[in-house]
Write a protein that holds these residues in place. Sequence first.
Motif, PDB file in Angstrom:
ATOM      1  N   ILE A  55      38.374  37.803  38.087  1.00 56.80           N
ATOM      2  CA  ILE A  55      38.113  38.943  37.677  1.00 56.80           C
ATOM      3  C   ILE A  55      38.980  40.114  38.372  1.00 56.80           C
ATOM      4  O   ILE A  55      39.213  40.071  39.511  1.00 56.80           O
ATOM      5  CB  ILE A  55      36.584  39.436  37.873  1.00 56.80           C
ATOM      6  N   GLU A  56      39.791  41.147  37.349  1.00 55.63           N
ATOM      7  CA  GLU A  56      40.459  41.780  38.157  1.00 55.63           C
ATOM      8  C   GLU A  56      39.518  43.089  38.158  1.00 55.63           C
ATOM      9  O   GLU A  56      38.939  43.801  37.427  1.00 55.63           O
ATOM     10  CB  GLU A  56      41.620  42.405  36.947  1.00 55.63           C
ATOM     11  N   LEU A  57      39.454  43.558  39.618  1.00 56.08           N
ATOM     12  CA  LEU A  57      38.356  44.702  39.816  1.00 56.08           C
ATOM     13  C   LEU A  57      39.149  45.898  39.718  1.00 56.08           C
ATOM     14  O   LEU A  57      38.506  47.001  39.328  1.00 56.08           O
ATOM     15  CB  LEU A  57      37.996  44.512  41.312  1.00 56.08           C
ATOM     16  N   SER A  58      40.638  46.042  39.713  1.00 59.39           N
ATOM     17  CA  SER A  58      41.380  47.317  39.480  1.00 59.39           C
ATOM     18  C   SER A  58      42.751  46.691  39.414  1.00 59.39           C
ATOM     19  O   SER A  58      42.970  45.446  39.473  1.00 59.39           O
ATOM     20  CB  SER A  58      41.201  48.263  40.969  1.00 59.39           C
ATOM     21  N   PRO A  59      43.865  47.649  39.149  1.00 59.79           N
ATOM     22  CA  PRO A  59      44.992  47.163  38.717  1.00 59.79           C
ATOM     23  C   PRO A  59      45.706  46.470  40.081  1.00 59.79           C
ATOM     24  O   PRO A  59      46.512  45.605  40.129  1.00 59.79           O
ATOM     25  CB  PRO A  59      45.905  48.438  38.184  1.00 59.79           C
ATOM     26  N   THR A  60      45.179  46.702  41.227  1.00 59.84           N
ATOM     27  CA  THR A  60      45.707  46.344  42.354  1.00 59.84           C
ATOM     28  C   THR A  60      44.904  45.126  43.186  1.00 59.84           C
ATOM     29  O   THR A  60      45.109  44.486  44.160  1.00 59.84           O
ATOM     30  CB  THR A  60      46.086  47.119  43.366  1.00 59.84           C
ATOM     31  N   LYS A  61      43.678  44.827  42.717  1.00 55.32           N
ATOM     32  CA  LYS A  61      42.568  43.970  43.316  1.00 55.32           C
ATOM     33  C   LYS A  61      42.211  43.116  42.182  1.00 55.32           C
ATOM     34  O   LYS A  61      41.761  43.352  41.176  1.00 55.32           O
ATOM     35  CB  LYS A  61      41.296  44.708  43.751  1.00 55.32           C
ATOM     36  N   TRP A  62      42.393  41.773  42.700  1.00 50.21           N
ATOM     37  CA  TRP A  62      41.676  40.529  41.849  1.00 50.21           C
ATOM     38  C   TRP A  62      41.003  39.618  42.639  1.00 50.21           C
ATOM     39  O   TRP A  62      41.476  39.285  43.751  1.00 50.21           O
ATOM     40  CB  TRP A  62      43.124  39.915  41.120  1.00 50.21           C
ATOM     41  N   SER A  63      40.103  39.097  42.222  1.00 48.90           N
ATOM     42  CA  SER A  63      39.127  37.963  42.850  1.00 48.90           C
ATOM     43  C   SER A  63      39.233  36.846  42.191  1.00 48.90           C
ATOM     44  O   SER A  63      39.279  36.766  40.984  1.00 48.90           O
ATOM     45  CB  SER A  63      37.799  38.470  42.966  1.00 48.90           C
ATOM     46  N   CYS A  64      39.243  35.626  42.637  1.00 42.25           N
ATOM     47  CA  CYS A  64      39.198  34.188  41.948  1.00 42.25           C
ATOM     48  C   CYS A  64      37.813  34.004  41.653  1.00 42.25           C
ATOM     49  O   CYS A  64      37.148  34.868  41.928  1.00 42.25           O
ATOM     50  CB  CYS A  64      39.822  33.075  42.942  1.00 42.25           C
ATOM     51  N   SER A  65      37.665  32.952  40.996  1.00 45.55           N
ATOM     52  CA  SER A  65      36.557  32.754  40.567  1.00 45.55           C
ATOM     53  C   SER A  65      35.459  32.153  41.684  1.00 45.55           C
ATOM     54  O   SER A  65      34.353  32.568  41.461  1.00 45.55           O
ATOM     55  CB  SER A  65      36.372  31.473  39.640  1.00 45.55           C
ATOM     56  N   SER A  66      35.907  31.588  42.557  1.00 47.50           N
ATOM     57  CA  SER A  66      34.979  31.099  43.596  1.00 47.50           C
ATOM     58  C   SER A  66      34.593  32.406  44.560  1.00 47.50           C
ATOM     59  O   SER A  66      33.345  32.318  44.670  1.00 47.50           O
ATOM     60  CB  SER A  66      35.840  30.108  44.592  1.00 47.50           C
ATOM     61  N   CYS A  67      35.387  33.237  44.878  1.00 49.82           N
ATOM     62  CA  CYS A  67      34.967  34.462  45.616  1.00 49.82           C
ATOM     63  C   CYS A  67      34.132  35.200  44.883  1.00 49.82           C
ATOM     64  O   CYS A  67      33.025  36.068  45.145  1.00 49.82           O
ATOM     65  CB  CYS A  67      36.152  35.278  45.884  1.00 49.82           C
ATOM     66  N   TRP A  68      34.424  35.666  43.179  1.00 51.21           N
ATOM     67  CA  TRP A  68      33.549  36.328  42.565  1.00 51.21           C
ATOM     68  C   TRP A  68      32.020  35.711  42.363  1.00 51.21           C
ATOM     69  O   TRP A  68      31.006  36.470  42.377  1.00 51.21           O
ATOM     70  CB  TRP A  68      34.178  36.414  41.090  1.00 51.21           C
ATOM     71  N   ALA A  69      32.021  34.436  42.295  1.00 48.93           N
ATOM     72  CA  ALA A  69      30.751  33.774  42.151  1.00 48.93           C
ATOM     73  C   ALA A  69      30.062  33.845  43.468  1.00 48.93           C
ATOM     74  O   ALA A  69      28.780  34.199  43.179  1.00 48.93           O
ATOM     75  CB  ALA A  69      30.907  32.067  42.004  1.00 48.93           C
TER      76      ALA A  69
END
Length: 71
Positions: free
Chosen positions: A36-50
């Motif tokens: 998931i893209e949290l902002s234009p410069t921040k992105w979390s992978c599926s494992s970290c997001w879960a």
Amino acid sequence: MNGFTRNQLEIGSKQPIHKYKLCNKCEEMRPPEGGIELSPTKWSCSSCWANRVTSRNLLNAKTKATGTTKA
């Protein structure tokens, strides 16, 4: 390579071409699917997001459970 990918390549499917993204939480290059893209410069992978979502839900459930036990 896992069994599914090997089977797909053997039957003539094209290998998926996708760019890996850098996860801002675990700082590893991960495939973009499920992240998931949290902002234009921040992105979390599926494992970290879960992990983030699960820990927040557990914390909220714990807070609600202790808040309802007041007499």
